[in-house]
Design a protein around this motif. Structure first.
Motif, mmCIF file in Angstrom:
data_model
loop_
_atom_site.group_PDB
_atom_site.id
_atom_site.type_symbol
_atom_site.label_atom_id
_atom_site.label_comp_id
_atom_site.label_asym_id
_atom_site.label_seq_id
_atom_site.Cartn_x
_atom_site.Cartn_y
_atom_site.Cartn_z
ATOM 1 N N LEU A 37 1.069 -1.430 -0.141
ATOM 2 C CA LEU A 37 0.302 0.015 -0.402
ATOM 3 C C LEU A 37 0.949 1.104 0.388
ATOM 4 O O LEU A 37 2.317 1.543 0.297
ATOM 5 C CB LEU A 37 -1.269 0.189 1.405
ATOM 6 C CG LEU A 37 -2.259 -1.139 1.058
ATOM 7 C CD1 LEU A 37 -2.663 -0.810 2.823
ATOM 8 C CD2 LEU A 37 -3.051 -0.390 0.149
ATOM 9 N N ARG B 115 0.259 2.843 5.126
ATOM 10 C CA ARG B 115 -1.269 3.285 5.195
ATOM 11 C C ARG B 115 -1.766 1.919 5.963
ATOM 12 O O ARG B 115 -2.401 2.095 7.733
ATOM 13 C CB ARG B 115 -1.574 2.310 3.621
ATOM 14 C CG ARG B 115 -1.421 3.684 3.148
ATOM 15 C CD ARG B 115 -2.363 5.599 3.344
ATOM 16 N NE ARG B 115 -2.306 6.631 2.767
ATOM 17 C CZ ARG B 115 -2.817 6.691 2.152
ATOM 18 N NH1 ARG B 115 -2.649 7.966 3.718
ATOM 19 N NH2 ARG B 115 -2.380 7.920 1.059
ATOM 20 N N HIS B 116 -1.102 1.017 6.196
ATOM 21 C CA HIS B 116 -1.698 -0.199 7.419
ATOM 22 C C HIS B 116 -1.528 0.735 8.896
ATOM 23 O O HIS B 116 -1.794 0.372 9.739
ATOM 24 C CB HIS B 116 -0.149 -1.571 6.926
ATOM 25 C CG HIS B 116 -0.811 -2.331 6.037
ATOM 26 N ND1 HIS B 116 -2.684 -2.247 6.672
ATOM 27 C CD2 HIS B 116 -0.825 -2.879 5.000
ATOM 28 C CE1 HIS B 116 -2.537 -3.678 5.993
ATOM 29 N NE2 HIS B 116 -1.675 -3.326 4.186
ATOM 30 N N HIS C 85 -2.877 3.329 9.713
ATOM 31 C CA HIS C 85 -4.416 2.808 10.572
ATOM 32 C C HIS C 85 -4.301 2.012 11.706
ATOM 33 O O HIS C 85 -5.530 2.613 12.830
ATOM 34 C CB HIS C 85 -5.192 1.937 9.119
ATOM 35 C CG HIS C 85 -5.493 2.731 7.918
ATOM 36 N ND1 HIS C 85 -6.515 3.419 8.736
ATOM 37 C CD2 HIS C 85 -4.847 3.245 6.889
ATOM 38 C CE1 HIS C 85 -7.185 3.952 6.670
ATOM 39 N NE2 HIS C 85 -5.834 4.013 6.324
ATOM 40 N N SER D 254 5.108 5.193 10.177
ATOM 41 C CA SER D 254 4.088 4.293 8.787
ATOM 42 C C SER D 254 5.641 4.293 8.137
ATOM 43 O O SER D 254 5.813 3.771 7.461
ATOM 44 C CB SER D 254 3.152 5.457 8.552
ATOM 45 O OG SER D 254 3.338 7.390 8.549
ATOM 46 N N ALA E 145 -8.237 -5.378 0.566
ATOM 47 C CA ALA E 145 -9.205 -4.294 1.307
ATOM 48 C C ALA E 145 -8.622 -3.039 2.471
ATOM 49 O O ALA E 145 -8.167 -4.162 3.671
ATOM 50 C CB ALA E 145 -10.441 -4.137 1.643
ATOM 51 N N GLU E 146 -8.156 -1.816 2.646
ATOM 52 C CA GLU E 146 -8.148 -1.677 3.730
ATOM 53 C C GLU E 146 -8.635 -2.170 4.927
ATOM 54 O O GLU E 146 -9.772 -2.389 5.386
ATOM 55 C CB GLU E 146 -8.446 0.441 3.908
ATOM 56 C CG GLU E 146 -7.180 1.038 3.209
ATOM 57 C CD GLU E 146 -5.665 1.042 3.365
ATOM 58 O OE1 GLU E 146 -5.687 2.095 4.215
ATOM 59 O OE2 GLU E 146 -5.390 0.600 2.762
ATOM 60 N N LEU E 147 -7.978 -1.344 6.152
ATOM 61 C CA LEU E 147 -8.087 -2.419 7.598
ATOM 62 C C LEU E 147 -9.417 -1.707 7.951
ATOM 63 O O LEU E 147 -9.922 -0.612 7.315
ATOM 64 C CB LEU E 147 -7.942 -1.962 8.748
ATOM 65 C CG LEU E 147 -7.768 -2.344 10.022
ATOM 66 C CD1 LEU E 147 -7.941 -3.844 9.908
ATOM 67 C CD2 LEU E 147 -6.533 -1.644 11.094
ATOM 68 N N ASP F 19 -12.624 -1.882 6.622
ATOM 69 C CA ASP F 19 -13.381 -1.664 5.209
ATOM 70 C C ASP F 19 -14.188 -3.318 4.824
ATOM 71 O O ASP F 19 -13.639 -4.316 3.775
ATOM 72 C CB ASP F 19 -12.727 -1.225 3.766
ATOM 73 C CG ASP F 19 -12.556 0.399 4.098
ATOM 74 O OD1 ASP F 19 -12.685 0.971 5.239
ATOM 75 O OD2 ASP F 19 -11.231 1.026 3.127
ATOM 76 N N THR G 70 -12.868 -1.770 -0.172
ATOM 77 C CA THR G 70 -12.154 -0.404 -0.329
ATOM 78 C C THR G 70 -12.581 0.748 -1.609
ATOM 79 O O THR G 70 -12.371 0.178 -2.383
ATOM 80 C CB THR G 70 -10.540 -0.109 -0.040
ATOM 81 O OG1 THR G 70 -10.205 -1.001 1.059
ATOM 82 C CG2 THR G 70 -9.975 0.836 0.170
ATOM 83 N N ASN H 229 -6.996 6.055 -0.148
ATOM 84 C CA ASN H 229 -5.876 4.864 0.619
ATOM 85 C C ASN H 229 -6.086 3.743 -1.204
ATOM 86 O O ASN H 229 -6.048 3.001 -1.239
ATOM 87 C CB ASN H 229 -6.706 4.471 1.187
ATOM 88 C CG ASN H 229 -6.352 5.604 2.176
ATOM 89 O OD1 ASN H 229 -5.960 6.192 3.060
ATOM 90 N ND2 ASN H 229 -7.701 4.727 3.540
ATOM 91 N N ARG H 230 -6.896 4.296 -2.303
ATOM 92 C CA ARG H 230 -7.370 3.196 -3.628
ATOM 93 C C ARG H 230 -6.929 4.202 -4.040
ATOM 94 O O ARG H 230 -8.199 4.639 -4.968
ATOM 95 C CB ARG H 230 -8.365 2.604 -3.616
ATOM 96 C CG ARG H 230 -8.045 1.317 -4.882
ATOM 97 C CD ARG H 230 -8.903 0.261 -4.350
ATOM 98 N NE ARG H 230 -10.468 0.857 -4.563
ATOM 99 C CZ ARG H 230 -10.914 0.351 -5.996
ATOM 100 N NH1 ARG H 230 -10.031 0.227 -6.601
ATOM 101 N NH2 ARG H 230 -11.726 0.535 -6.344
#
Length: 353
Positions: A30, A34-35, A38, A75, A193-195, A197, A201, A206-207
């Protein structure tokens, strides 16, 4: 042992278990951080919700927020993330070569007298002149690059080896539970998908699909204001740094429509504190012109590295600007390099040479 002590132990155990269950940040699946972003956001929410449930004062939650705000952004430091910023800058930067040739060629960086605004405006002009075809909804954005991770779990920055990665990102519209593929260390895994979602997502920060990017305002001031609306806000942060990183992550993780790319470069020029550095170096040792900003909160400078001749994007690097708990001023804190970008029809398939 009192009931309060029991409650605190239960809270600590629950928080530790939740933290353990959250997935670790993989190398480059990502946009940078991003991970981890979040994960930290979720843990902040857990702290705040638990504090309210147990009747704690607001000062306790504020103290925890200040503690996090005083640390470097994990991050950025915990993953190589060659995508930060990568593909779109590479595409837009490559366009500058053709523009320079049309205007007599020569080096794009003629010395320290050329300001960061002039460099970014040249990138904007070149990107706006592009006649590149858009990527279709059924295609994938392919990126191959390398970078070095920095692990902070020991309390000090520990530099990892260079590690090459490949990624394929889907351009499908609407919410998606599978966003593409990542190949690293001999393993190919899905990008989920994002955490949080649960329905998938959606296209957005984020996408960043090509179709979504084409809907963004192109006026640089309006674009910067829009990013201020969609970039998450956290207590104690440097908001200008947050916008710099947000735009950098987006620019480096998408194939941008020409007008959007032009607006983004000009928007970056409007952010206070953005500077040009003449001796930036990417993860492969390629020297170039740096577009940089110092995060005064964490003491980390991040530089986007561009080829000094044609301004094509090379990668990024970062280092400490002051002594911190993680290292001394000038210590290396991560880098990356872009090797190849392309548009392909199928995930997992390399572009034809």
């Amino acid at each position: 042992m009192t009931g309060t002590d029991n409650g605190r132990e239960a809270y600590a155990a629950e928080r530790a278990e939740l933290a353990r269950l959250l997935p670790p940040a993989p190398g480059t699946d990502l946009p940078p951080g991003r991970h981890e972003h979040h994960r930290e956001r979720l843990m902040n929410l857990i702290d705040d919700d638990t504090a309210r449930a147990q009747g704690r004062t607001g000062a306790d939650a504020q103290d925890r927020a200040r503690e996090r705000a005083g640390r470097p952004d994990r991050s950025r430091l915990l993953r190589p993330s060659f995508l930060a910023p990568a593909t779109a800058l590479a595409v837009a930067g490559a366009l500058v070569l053709g523009y320079a040739a049309q205007n007599g060629g020569g080096s794009a960086d003629t010395g320290d007298t050329r300001s960061v605004s002039q460099v970014l405006l040249r990138m904007s002009d070149a990107a706006g002149r592009s006649d590149a075809l858009p990527i279709r909804d059924d295609q994938f954005l392919y990126t191959r690059g390398t970078g070095r991770d920095v692990d902070l779990t020991s309390g000090k920055a520990v530099i990892g080896p260079l590690e090459e990665s490949e990624s394929w990102y889907s351009q499908k519209p609407g919410p998606q539970k599978k966003l593409g593929l990542i190949r690293q260390g001999g393993h190919t895994l899905p990008i989920n998908a994002e955490l949080g979602d649960s329905e998938g997502t959606r296209p957005g920060l984020n996408r960043p699909t090509y179709r979504w990017l084409a809907t963004l305002p192109t006026d640089p001031r309006q674009l910067l204001d829009y990013f201020d609306e969609i970039t998450p806000k956290f207590e104690g942060e440097d908001r200008d740094q947050a916008l710099f990183e947000s735009i950098g992550g987006l620019v480096g993780h998408a194939l941008l429509p020409p007008d959007t790319a032009a607006g983004l470069f000009e928007a970056v020029a409007l952010i206070p504190g953005v500077t040009r550095t003449p001796d930036a170096v990417d993860a492969l040792g390629r020297k170039g012109v740096g577009i940089a900003r110092d995060d005064e909160r964490s003491g980390v400078r991040t530089e986007w590295v561009f080829d000094p001749e044609d301004l094509s994007y090379l990668g990024w690097s970062s280092h400490l600007t002051r002594d911190t708990e993680y290292g001394k001023k000038g210590d290396f804190m991560g880098d990356s390099a872009v090797i190849e970008t392309a548009v392909v029809d199928k995930a997992g398939v390399k572009p034809q040479s």
